[in-house]
Design an enzyme around this catalytic site. Structure first.
Site, PDB file in Angstrom:
ATOM      1  N   TRP A 318      76.972  28.278   1.275  1.00 44.53           N
ATOM      2  CA  TRP A 318      75.531  28.254   1.539  1.00 44.53           C
ATOM      3  C   TRP A 318      74.747  28.644   0.285  1.00 44.53           C
ATOM      4  CZ3 TRP A 318      71.867  32.204   1.379  1.00 44.53           C
ATOM      5  CH2 TRP A 318      70.637  31.928   1.955  1.00 44.53           C
ATOM      6  N   HIS A 319      75.317  29.521  -0.525  1.00 45.48           N
ATOM      7  CA  HIS A 319      74.617  29.974  -1.720  1.00 45.48           C
ATOM      8  C   HIS A 319      74.599  28.930  -2.830  1.00 45.48           C
ATOM      9  CE1 HIS A 319      74.948  34.068   0.020  1.00 45.48           C
ATOM     10  NE2 HIS A 319      73.886  34.311  -0.725  1.00 45.48           N
ATOM     11  N   GLY A 320      75.568  28.047  -2.875  1.00 47.77           N
ATOM     12  CA  GLY A 320      75.559  27.082  -3.969  1.00 47.77           C
ATOM     13  C   GLY A 320      76.675  26.070  -3.873  1.00 47.77           C
TER      14      GLY A 320
END
Length: 504
Positions: A318-320
């Protein structure tokens, strides 16, 4: 438009607050519409064409929610699954398409041009669809649009839920000007601004310099690699918790209480406690939307362990879009499983002060090591730094003039990468001093929400107290502290600065 930009603080923010309460004197609906429009203006300031995406997303998800309410249970569940998949596919198209293609054809994935706040609004709207499916109740479209688009939480959280903010949007009392909330909101906003500008931004050039050097393959000494992993952990904590504080403070200016997103996580005695205190709204949402559904009907240890690991990998992705984020999620999932296994093995025995200190030190160190994965540009950069931290780094040939610099570089205590001009003097210990100071502040100085004793949520709900219970009221002393802090950050408002979580 950044929260720490002069145009936001002195132009947009006063305009938005005055517009909100001026329209509220006419009607609640007018205030809701007016603040929604100002929030979309805030979003469009960054990249005007992208503002169509949140508008279309809000309309589409509301239409889908209305269809769910009118459908029978079986079709409502199908619509829910369709809505979740559709939201995830939109996120994948913008954020993960090139990364997924790189896995297939082997090319190096480029940094995605992700519309602002897409990851946050995707989770917000998926959580909303789940809420509507359970409750089978639908709010008005205007309040729903403000719930998603409200600019304090729009760009980088905290991730709000309808059960929290939605109830407040229906309360007529919150549309009356409250000077106590104005005072508290400005105080919290100033504290968050100080975290960002006076601490996180001071670490930024040191962190960026060494990670860039590692990405180029330059020699990195072990001491420098360890320092930069602690420096980045402190930087991202003060950067993101500072943003979250500012978002909470801005929400109070409109009489809305946003959830707490950080609770002094670097003090946590174990990794499980870290994730109860770090990015709290994301951790809770991932637990409710991913971990709990995966565990339903299964009580076995293996199933729970696999569910936990998958949840952490999803948080990482989700972060990257990159293998470093996949590994970061896997790494933290492994730490959580190890901690759970150790807890069962150790049992409920008495914990001495020495054991607590050792537990905190081990937790802090392992969490900071994971930060290397989070910040590094690719796997090669990560491996380069991990090798240096393990004692297999390369020696560095340094050209220095200061005797202390020469001694520090030769003995491996400092890196030439940290050398910078400081008031006309070359002083390579600056990065180390900032790192030690930032970590000390995170560990020993009460956090913003502890100082002001902020409570999140609606007045009639189960408020959660933060870690501390200090008395903070509108007073000459509180005003003086806030003014001094704002004066300190005022002179840094024009500096180039960007919140780390804007890219997510």
């Amino acid at each position: 438009m950044l929260f720490n930009s002069p145009e936001f603080i002195f132009l947009f923010l006063p305009f938005a607050v005055v517009l909100h309460f001026a329209l509220a004197r006419w009607s609640m609906e007018a205030a809701v519409v007016g603040t929604t429009m100002s929030s979309l203006l805030f979003y469009a300031w960054w990249n005007p064409p992208f503002v169509l995406l949140p508008i279309v997303s809000i309309v589409a998800n509301f239409w889908l929610a209305r269809r769910m309410v009118d459908a029978d249970q079986r079709n409502a569940k199908r619509l829910l699954v369709f809505g979740i998949v559709a939201n995830v596919l939109v996120l994948c198209y913008y954020k993960y398409a090139d990364f997924l293609l790189s896995i297939v054809d082997g090319h190096k994935a480029a940094a995605p041009n992700v519309p602002l706040a897409l990851s946050f609004t995707t989770f917000v709207q998926i959580a909303y669809l789940v809420h509507v499916h359970k409750r089978r109740k639908l709010p008005g479209f205007k309040r729903y649009a403000l719930f998603v688009a409200f600019f304090p939480h729009l760009i980088a959280g905290p991730i709000v839920r309808w059960s929290n903010l939605g109830q407040q949007l229906s309360d007529p009392v919150r549309y009356r000007l409250d000077w106590d909330n104005i005072a508290l909101g400005l105080t919290i906003f100033t504290f968050g601004l100080a975290k960002k500008l006076l601490i996180a931004d001071q670490l930024s050039p040191h962190v960026a310099g060494l990670f860039d050097a590692a990405a180029r393959g330059d020699p990195i000494m072990g001491a420098a690699a360890w320092i930069v992993c602690f420096a980045f952990s402190a930087q991202i904590y003060f950067d993101f918790s500072g943003y979250s504080d500012m978002a909470v403070g801005l929400g109070l200016l409109f009489n809305f209480r946003l959830p707490i997103n950080f609770a002094a996580p670097l003090r946590a005695p174990n990794i499980s406690d870290v994730w109860r205190r770090w990015h709290i709204t994301l951790a809770r949402l991932a637990r409710d939307l991913i971990y709990v559904p995966l565990c339903l009907g299964h009580s076995g240890t293996l199933r729970r362990s696999l569910s936990l690991m998958l949840t952490m990998v999803v948080i990482g992705v989700w972060h990257g879009a990159g293998w470093t984020f996949v590994l970061w999620g896997f790494y933290n999932g492994a730490l959580l499983l190890i901690a759970q296994a150790w807890q069962k093995l150790r049992g409920p025995g008495r914990r001495t002060a020495g054991r607590r200190l050792f537990g905190w030190l081990l937790t802090f160190t392992t969490f900071c090591i994971g930060a290397v994965l989070f910040r590094a540009a690719d796997i090669d950069t990560t491996w380069h730094l991990i090798k240096a931290m393990s004692g297999f780094g390369d020696a560095m040939t340094a050209t220095v003039t200061h005797p202390l610099d020469e001694w520090g570089v030769k003995n491996g205590f400092i890196s030439e990468t940290f050398v910078r001009t400081w008031f006309g003097t070359t002083w390579s210990m600056v990065g180390t001093v900032w790192t030690v100071a930032a970590v000390a502040i995170a560990l020993f100085v009460p956090d913003t929400m502890e100082i002001v004793n902020y409570r999140e949520g609606d007045a009639q709900s189960d408020w959660r107290r933060p870690l501390g219970n200090l008395a903070w009221r509108v007073s000459p002393i509180a005003l003086a502290i806030t003014i001094v802090l704002f004066a300190a950050v005022f002179f840094r408002l024009g500096f180039v600065s960007e919140f780390l979580y804007y890219q997510f």
